[in-house]
Design a protein around this motif. Structure first.
Motif, PDB file in Angstrom:
ATOM      1  N   PHE A 522      53.397  59.780   8.998  1.00 57.10           N
ATOM      2  CA  PHE A 522      54.288  59.382  10.082  1.00 57.10           C
ATOM      3  C   PHE A 522      53.451  59.136  11.328  1.00 57.10           C
ATOM      4  O   PHE A 522      52.617  59.967  11.702  1.00 57.10           O
ATOM      5  CB  PHE A 522      55.321  60.477  10.389  1.00 57.10           C
ATOM      6  CG  PHE A 522      56.469  60.531   9.427  1.00 57.10           C
ATOM      7  CD1 PHE A 522      57.553  59.693   9.580  1.00 57.10           C
ATOM      8  CD2 PHE A 522      56.457  61.424   8.375  1.00 57.10           C
ATOM      9  CE1 PHE A 522      58.613  59.751   8.700  1.00 57.10           C
ATOM     10  CE2 PHE A 522      57.513  61.488   7.482  1.00 57.10           C
ATOM     11  CZ  PHE A 522      58.605  60.635   7.638  1.00 57.10           C
ATOM     12  N   ARG A 523      53.678  58.012  11.984  1.00 54.82           N
ATOM     13  CA  ARG A 523      52.964  57.701  13.224  1.00 54.82           C
ATOM     14  C   ARG A 523      53.840  58.052  14.415  1.00 54.82           C
ATOM     15  O   ARG A 523      54.989  57.634  14.504  1.00 54.82           O
ATOM     16  CB  ARG A 523      52.577  56.230  13.275  1.00 54.82           C
ATOM     17  CG  ARG A 523      51.816  55.832  14.544  1.00 54.82           C
ATOM     18  CD  ARG A 523      50.923  54.653  14.283  1.00 54.82           C
ATOM     19  NE  ARG A 523      49.888  54.997  13.306  1.00 54.82           N
ATOM     20  CZ  ARG A 523      49.263  54.102  12.545  1.00 54.82           C
ATOM     21  NH1 ARG A 523      49.568  52.821  12.642  1.00 54.82           N
ATOM     22  NH2 ARG A 523      48.342  54.484  11.688  1.00 54.82           N
ATOM     23  N   ARG A 524      53.264  58.812  15.350  1.00 56.24           N
ATOM     24  CA  ARG A 524      54.012  59.221  16.535  1.00 56.24           C
ATOM     25  C   ARG A 524      54.230  58.028  17.460  1.00 56.24           C
ATOM     26  O   ARG A 524      53.344  57.216  17.668  1.00 56.24           O
ATOM     27  CB  ARG A 524      53.245  60.306  17.302  1.00 56.24           C
ATOM     28  CG  ARG A 524      54.010  60.903  18.482  1.00 56.24           C
ATOM     29  CD  ARG A 524      53.062  61.676  19.388  1.00 56.24           C
ATOM     30  NE  ARG A 524      53.734  62.516  20.336  1.00 56.24           N
ATOM     31  CZ  ARG A 524      54.272  62.100  21.480  1.00 56.24           C
ATOM     32  NH1 ARG A 524      54.216  60.821  21.798  1.00 56.24           N
ATOM     33  NH2 ARG A 524      54.860  62.958  22.306  1.00 56.24           N
ATOM     34  N   CYS A 531      64.331  58.622  25.236  1.00 57.22           N
ATOM     35  CA  CYS A 531      65.396  59.475  24.723  1.00 57.22           C
ATOM     36  C   CYS A 531      66.224  60.030  25.881  1.00 57.22           C
ATOM     37  O   CYS A 531      65.727  60.240  26.989  1.00 57.22           O
ATOM     38  CB  CYS A 531      64.808  60.606  23.893  1.00 57.22           C
ATOM     39  SG  CYS A 531      66.058  61.647  23.099  1.00 57.22           S
ATOM     40  N   SER A 532      67.501  60.305  25.614  1.00 59.48           N
ATOM     41  CA  SER A 532      68.396  60.826  26.654  1.00 59.48           C
ATOM     42  C   SER A 532      68.014  62.229  27.094  1.00 59.48           C
ATOM     43  O   SER A 532      68.450  62.702  28.143  1.00 59.48           O
ATOM     44  CB  SER A 532      69.840  60.823  26.142  1.00 59.48           C
ATOM     45  OG  SER A 532      69.959  61.631  24.980  1.00 59.48           O
ATOM     46  N   ARG A 547      66.900  66.357  18.212  1.00 62.96           N
ATOM     47  CA  ARG A 547      66.935  65.749  16.883  1.00 62.96           C
ATOM     48  C   ARG A 547      66.928  64.230  16.936  1.00 62.96           C
ATOM     49  O   ARG A 547      67.030  63.573  15.900  1.00 62.96           O
ATOM     50  CB  ARG A 547      68.181  66.231  16.123  1.00 62.96           C
ATOM     51  CG  ARG A 547      69.502  65.872  16.786  1.00 62.96           C
ATOM     52  CD  ARG A 547      70.662  66.528  16.049  1.00 62.96           C
ATOM     53  NE  ARG A 547      71.943  66.231  16.655  1.00 62.96           N
ATOM     54  CZ  ARG A 547      72.674  65.152  16.373  1.00 62.96           C
ATOM     55  NH1 ARG A 547      72.238  64.289  15.473  1.00 62.96           N
ATOM     56  NH2 ARG A 547      73.825  64.940  16.968  1.00 62.96           N
ATOM     57  N   PHE A 548      66.830  63.678  18.141  1.00 58.99           N
ATOM     58  CA  PHE A 548      66.755  62.228  18.273  1.00 58.99           C
ATOM     59  C   PHE A 548      65.330  61.747  18.515  1.00 58.99           C
ATOM     60  O   PHE A 548      64.955  60.657  18.098  1.00 58.99           O
ATOM     61  CB  PHE A 548      67.657  61.746  19.421  1.00 58.99           C
ATOM     62  CG  PHE A 548      69.105  62.056  19.212  1.00 58.99           C
ATOM     63  CD1 PHE A 548      69.855  61.341  18.296  1.00 58.99           C
ATOM     64  CD2 PHE A 548      69.713  63.079  19.912  1.00 58.99           C
ATOM     65  CE1 PHE A 548      71.191  61.626  18.104  1.00 58.99           C
ATOM     66  CE2 PHE A 548      71.050  63.374  19.729  1.00 58.99           C
ATOM     67  CZ  PHE A 548      71.798  62.649  18.815  1.00 58.99           C
ATOM     68  N   CYS A 549      64.525  62.551  19.221  1.00 60.26           N
ATOM     69  CA  CYS A 549      63.142  62.134  19.495  1.00 60.26           C
ATOM     70  C   CYS A 549      62.114  63.133  18.969  1.00 60.26           C
ATOM     71  O   CYS A 549      60.917  62.859  19.032  1.00 60.26           O
ATOM     72  CB  CYS A 549      62.926  61.902  20.992  1.00 60.26           C
ATOM     73  SG  CYS A 549      62.925  63.434  21.967  1.00 60.26           S
ATOM     74  N   GLY A 556      63.778  58.145  17.939  1.00 61.75           N
ATOM     75  CA  GLY A 556      63.181  58.026  16.619  1.00 61.75           C
ATOM     76  C   GLY A 556      61.996  58.947  16.444  1.00 61.75           C
ATOM     77  O   GLY A 556      61.790  59.503  15.371  1.00 61.75           O
ATOM     78  N   GLY A 557      61.210  59.095  17.514  1.00 58.22           N
ATOM     79  CA  GLY A 557      60.097  60.017  17.500  1.00 58.22           C
ATOM     80  C   GLY A 557      58.900  59.569  16.696  1.00 58.22           C
ATOM     81  O   GLY A 557      57.786  59.499  17.209  1.00 58.22           O
ATOM     82  N   TYR A 558      59.113  59.256  15.422  1.00 56.20           N
ATOM     83  CA  TYR A 558      58.030  58.889  14.518  1.00 56.20           C
ATOM     84  C   TYR A 558      58.506  57.745  13.625  1.00 56.20           C
ATOM     85  O   TYR A 558      59.709  57.541  13.417  1.00 56.20           O
ATOM     86  CB  TYR A 558      57.617  60.074  13.641  1.00 56.20           C
ATOM     87  CG  TYR A 558      57.067  61.249  14.403  1.00 56.20           C
ATOM     88  CD1 TYR A 558      55.698  61.422  14.560  1.00 56.20           C
ATOM     89  CD2 TYR A 558      57.919  62.194  14.976  1.00 56.20           C
ATOM     90  CE1 TYR A 558      55.185  62.507  15.259  1.00 56.20           C
ATOM     91  CE2 TYR A 558      57.411  63.279  15.682  1.00 56.20           C
ATOM     92  CZ  TYR A 558      56.046  63.427  15.822  1.00 56.20           C
ATOM     93  OH  TYR A 558      55.533  64.482  16.511  1.00 56.20           O
ATOM     94  N   GLU A 559      57.565  56.971  13.092  1.00 54.56           N
ATOM     95  CA  GLU A 559      57.888  55.942  12.125  1.00 54.56           C
ATOM     96  C   GLU A 559      56.981  56.104  10.910  1.00 54.56           C
ATOM     97  O   GLU A 559      55.789  56.387  11.033  1.00 54.56           O
ATOM     98  CB  GLU A 559      57.724  54.542  12.731  1.00 54.56           C
ATOM     99  CG  GLU A 559      56.358  54.238  13.303  1.00 54.56           C
ATOM    100  CD  GLU A 559      56.308  52.854  13.927  1.00 54.56           C
ATOM    101  OE1 GLU A 559      57.308  52.127  13.796  1.00 54.56           O
ATOM    102  OE2 GLU A 559      55.275  52.514  14.533  1.00 54.56           O
TER     103      GLU A 559
END
Length: 663
Positions: A522-524, A531-532, A547-549, A556-559
């Motif tokens: 996973f890439r950061r 994010c809010s 849990r969103f970032c 998304g945080g990571y892809e």
């Protein structure tokens, strides 16, 4: 030792909101612990926090204290707005568990109720040395500005009044731009403000009637050079005048040029060399020179010529007074060699007493220099590249025994380069393409490159050769200076040479297939949609609870990175053995201490703070690891091979274990 970070509003900042949250984080740097029960915070002499309790008046809905393993985060939400134009002094005291006291003090200011000048040019006490427009950015943090109340004067002369600019301050660029809480003013005088001392006064009100009354003192003293009526004319030193040598490089496009040493004939002046070239010998001096060479150079290489075509080359000296030509802004074709810009045309009239030359294009012109406008020589000392204008200082018109006259739209303007010697030395040169020089040895009609070997060692030696269709030398190939990648040599016994980089990487990949583990990478995210949770209430960055970032601050945080070289899209990682232990501190819970190192192939690239998902023999997640740092092994020159990773195992209570991924 306890330190403080994350101070908001920043210490010494101004114009902060009346509803600002006071935020800071206390950090335990040496594991001595933070005794939160001893925390005391005062806001302008009023105690806001005592121990872990907020006092009345400071217990707003966002007030909170977050105690972590090695940090203490504090947010103070005042129950009432702070007073406008007030200065808040924050005092903090806390103890560690060894009873050592730590004190921190800082202050910030709340917004003012009246307008203010956010940016101005000139600023107070400035000294203007080049012609420029006057600019003011006026803002109000609370109310909108009333543009109708704007009044500007310069040395008691009205500049702007009753909604309009007053002549001569109503130039083409004078403008007023109004938006919510902001007023931008540009003053463009028909002619530049002359040398002297000036007092500018600016008045404006907001819609609530709050008034700004600002004075700005500045001076004008242009650094224009006083020029004699006739420019000097330099020359070359010695018997040989101008161009001395034109040598074909042999690659079909380049030639080496060499000329005599230029000298000046006037004390304290600059000399440049002008390079001419043309396919027409008789007309070589009928066109402007191609290049202007900086002072001190006597040789260069020029490119872009056609193979087999004959060219004529010449060099002449141009002398100018010290500091009157500034090559900044010119296109540097070769080191120290600048392309002479093409002619341009006037887009606006230039009166006989005008000091602004508006043209179609100023690209490639030096920042300071001379113009020839239909027979008149003018000196300019700055360029408005946004509006394509040359700015002329006092005394810059009608130079070199020319007369300052009226110029109409469409007249031609070019760089003035006619103050040069009159030598007529012209040298002919032709570019050709030549193969590398033969070594004198061949094997089956294939040349052999053998450096510094004895005759005995040359025998029966079938080496790589650079005479085939891949001609680059090895060090050029490995530096990417040709289209051969990392192939060495052109032909080896009649066959193409080997790509040593690809061969080495293929070998690494084959070995990794046997010893590597199939993991998910996973890439950061370091950019994207914010994010809010990124607000003034955001928790300490070590707490990953969103849990969103997932603590990155970006949605998304990571892809997930899919390895397209494998059917299962996994990334092969070789984990090395490391000591696994449990860590228990005086003020911390039981933690795993496991930081192994690992090895990955050169693709895909792994970066700091990426995640590696490791699986056990049953196919379940063993643990998730975070990449602390990456070292990439240099293979040859600019080619990099495998990657060495330093990673840390994450506890299974970490929210990162909730990241969805594709199997």
């Amino acid at each position: 030792m306890i330190t403080i970070t994350g101070v908001e509003p920043a210490a010494g900042s101004k114009r902060n909101s009346k509803t600002s949250l006071i935020e800071f984080t206390l950090n335990d740097e040496d594991s001595s612990g933070i005794n939160s029960s001893t925390l005391i915070v005062e806001v302008s002499g009023v105690r806001a926090i005592e121990g872990s309790t907020f006092n009345p008046g400071f217990n707003g809905p966002y007030s909170e204290i977050n105690l972590d393993i090695d940090s203490l985060g504090v947010i103070i939400n005042s129950e009432s707005d702070f007073a406008e134009d007030s200065v808040l002094e924050i005092k903090i005291q806390v103890q560690d568990y060894s009873d050592a006291y730590y004190n921190f003090n800082y202050s910030f200011k709340i917004v003012s109720h009246k307008p203010f000048i956010f940016l101005s040019s000139p600023q107070d006490r400035d000294n203007l040395v080049t012609p420029q427009k006057l600019y003011f950015d006026i803002r109000d943090d609370i109310d909108d500005l009333n543009a109708g109340t704007l009044n500007i004067s310069l040395n008691k002369a009205s500049v702007y009044n009753s909604g309009s600019f007053i002549a001569p301050f109503n130039g083409t660029q004078s403008s007023i731009s109004s938006s919510s809480g902001r007023l931008e003013v540009t003053v463009d005088r028909d002619e530049f403000i002359r040398d002297g001392e000036y007092l500018l006064k600016l008045e404006v009100e907001d819609i609530a009637g709050n008034k700004l009354n600002q004075s700005i003192r500045f001076s004008v003293k242009y650094t224009g050079v006083v020029l004699p009526s006739i420019f000097p004319q330099g020359g070359f030193l010695g018997f040989y005048q101008g161009m001395k040598r034109v040598a074909d490089v042999g690659n079909g496009t380049d030639v080496d040029l060499e000329w005599s040493t230029p000298i000046s004939r006037y004390y304290n002046s600059d000399v440049n060399v002008l390079i001419y070239y043309s396919t027409d010998r008789l007309g070589i001096f009928d066109s402007p020179p191609a290049y202007l060479v900086e002072q001190g150079m006597t040789s260069t290489t020029i490119s872009g010529l056609k193979v087999g075509t004959g060219y004529y080359f010449a060099a002449r000296v141009m002398e100018s007074y010290r500091g009157t030509i500034n090559t900044a802004g010119m296109n540097e074709s070769y080191p120290g060699v600048f392309s002479v810009p093409t002619k341009t045309t006037l887009t606006s009239i230039l009166p006989a007493d005008g000091y602004v030359v508006e043209v179609e294009d100023v690209s490639g012109y030096p920042e300071e220099g001379f113009l020839l406008i239909t027979g008149e020589v003018v000196k300019y000392n700055s360029i408005d590249r946004t509006n394509n204008r040359f700015l002329i200082p006092s005394g810059g018109r009608g130079l070199n025994e020319t007369t300052a006259v009226y110029h109409d739209v469409g007249e031609e303007s070019e760089l003035f380069l006619l103050c040069q010697d009159d030598n007529n030395v012209i040298i002919y040169g032709t570019t050709t393409y030549q193969d590398p020089v033969s070594t004198g040895r061949t094997n089956n009609s294939v040349g052999i490159i053998v450096p510094d070997f004895s005759d005995f060692e040359k025998m029966e030696h079938d080496g790589l050769d650079h005479c085939g269709y891949h001609k680059a030398l090895p060090w050029e190939a490995l530096n990417g200076k040709n289209d051969c990648g990392t192939y060495l040599g052109g032909v080896y016994n009649g066959f193409r040479g080997i790509d040593i980089f690809q061969r080495a990487m293929d070998r690494e990949e084959e070995l990794m297939e046997n010893v590597g583990e199939k993991c998910i990478l996973f890439r950061r995210k370091w950019e994207g949609e914010t994010c809010s949770c990124v607000t003034l209430r955001r928790q300490h960055p070590k707490i990953r609870s969103c849990r969103f970032c997932y603590g990155t601050g970006f949605v998304g945080g990571y892809e997930q990175i899919l390895n397209t070289r494998r059917a299962d899209r996994r990334v092969l990682i070789r984990f090395y053995e490391a000591t696994e232990d449990l860590k228990l501190g005086d003020h911390t819970h039981l933690m795993q201490d496991f930081q192994p190192t690992a090895l990955a192939l050169f693709k895909p690239m792994v970066k700091d703070r990426d995640l590696v998902v490791r699986f056990d023999f049953t196919g379940d997640i063993e643990y998730i690891y975070e990449v602390l740092n990456v070292n990439r092994e240099r293979f040859v020159f600019n080619k990099y091979g495998r990657q060495k990773l330093s990673i840390i195992r994450l506890d299974k209570t970490d929210i990162l274990y909730q990241i969805p991924f594709e199997l």
